[in-house]
Design a protein around this motif. Structure first.
Motif, PDB file in Angstrom:
ATOM      1  N   LEU A 171      49.628  36.425  39.179  1.00 50.34           N
ATOM      2  CA  LEU A 171      48.290  36.292  39.736  1.00 50.34           C
ATOM      3  C   LEU A 171      48.358  35.517  41.044  1.00 50.34           C
ATOM      4  CD1 LEU A 171      46.387  35.312  36.453  1.00 50.34           C
ATOM      5  CD2 LEU A 171      46.477  37.553  37.531  1.00 50.34           C
ATOM      6  N   THR A 172      47.364  35.715  41.877  1.00 51.34           N
ATOM      7  CA  THR A 172      47.287  34.957  43.125  1.00 51.34           C
ATOM      8  C   THR A 172      46.868  33.527  42.809  1.00 51.34           C
ATOM      9  OG1 THR A 172      44.972  35.484  43.499  1.00 51.34           O
ATOM     10  CG2 THR A 172      46.602  37.031  44.409  1.00 51.34           C
TER      11      THR A 172
ATOM     12  N   GLU B  49      43.305  33.436  41.793  1.00 51.93           N
ATOM     13  CA  GLU B  49      43.054  33.933  40.436  1.00 51.93           C
ATOM     14  C   GLU B  49      43.438  32.881  39.392  1.00 51.93           C
ATOM     15  OE1 GLU B  49      43.567  38.733  41.042  1.00 51.93           O
ATOM     16  OE2 GLU B  49      45.362  37.491  40.926  1.00 51.93           O
ATOM     17  N   TRP B  50      44.504  32.124  39.657  1.00 51.58           N
ATOM     18  CA  TRP B  50      44.874  31.054  38.736  1.00 51.58           C
ATOM     19  C   TRP B  50      43.811  29.964  38.709  1.00 51.58           C
ATOM     20  CZ3 TRP B  50      47.724  31.936  34.904  1.00 51.58           C
ATOM     21  CH2 TRP B  50      48.877  32.715  34.978  1.00 51.58           C
TER      22      TRP B  50
ATOM     23  N   ARG C 164      45.405  40.541  35.083  1.00 47.99           N
ATOM     24  CA  ARG C 164      44.179  40.683  35.873  1.00 47.99           C
ATOM     25  C   ARG C 164      43.137  41.508  35.118  1.00 47.99           C
ATOM     26  NH1 ARG C 164      46.602  42.339  40.081  1.00 47.99           N
ATOM     27  NH2 ARG C 164      46.955  40.253  40.891  1.00 47.99           N
TER      28      ARG C 164
ATOM     29  N   LEU D  68      40.445  39.307  33.412  1.00 48.06           N
ATOM     30  CA  LEU D  68      39.582  38.398  34.172  1.00 48.06           C
ATOM     31  C   LEU D  68      38.100  38.731  34.071  1.00 48.06           C
ATOM     32  CD1 LEU D  68      41.688  37.668  37.385  1.00 48.06           C
ATOM     33  CD2 LEU D  68      41.281  36.181  35.416  1.00 48.06           C
TER      34      LEU D  68
END
Length: 137
Positions: A37-38, A41-42, A76, A79
Motif C-alpha cells: 500500500l502507499t 493508504e497505510w 486495497r 479499504l
C-alpha cells in the motif's frame, strides 16, 4: 527514488507494526493478499484501526474475501468496505438483546416437524371447550 517516479507512487511492501494485528488475523483465515500500500493508504488503515479495531476490520476482510468471485489479490480491495464500518463500541458496552421471536410480528411461524406432535390452536380450544362443558354437567 528514480527520476520518473513521484512520491505518490511509492508502495510500501513492509507491513507497519500498527497494522500487524489485522494482517495476522486475515492471514490466520488463510487469506493472503498483497500488502503493498502507499504511505497514504497505510495512514487510512491506521485511522480505521483506531476507529473500528482490528477484530472488526479482519472480520470484514474475511467476509469480503469469501464473497469475492476471483479471490482477493490486494489488500486495497478491503479499504472501501473498511471505511463503511461503524466505530467500535466503547469498552464495557453491553450488546443489545436479540428481539424476541414473533413479538410485534404479523408473520405466523411455519410449524416445525416437532410441533406436529402437539395439537394446533383450534384443537386446543376444542379440548378446553369440551372440558368446560364436562365440568358443567
Amino acid at each position: 527514488m528514480s527520476e520518473g517516479e513521484s512520491a505518490r507512487d511509492v508502495r510500501v511492501a513492509v507491513v507497519p507494526e500498527f497494522a500487524r494485528p489485522v494482517v495476522d488475523r486475515i492471514s490466520a483465515a488463510e487469506i493472503y493478499p498483497a500488502w503493498t500500500l502507499t504511505p497514504g493508504e497505510w495512514i487510512v488503515v491506521d485511522a480505521l484501526l483506531k476507529r473500528s479495531g482490528p477484530d472488526m476490520l479482519a472480520a470484514s476482510a474475511v467476509q469480503a474475501a469469501q464473497r469475492a468471485r476471483n479471490g482477493v489479490s490486494h489488500a486495497r480491495y478491503f479499504l472501501r468496505a473498511w471505511q463503511a464500518l461503524p466505530p467500535a463500541p466503547a469498552p464495557g458496552t453491553v450488546p443489545a438483546a436479540a428481539p424476541a421471536a414473533n413479538r410485534g410480528s404479523n408473520v405466523v411461524p411455519f410449524p416445525s416437524a416437532a410441533a406436529a406432535d402437539r395439537p394446533g390452536r383450534a384443537a386446543q380450544a376444542a379440548d378446553w371447550y369440551a372440558d368446560l362443558l364436562a365440568e358443567e354437567q
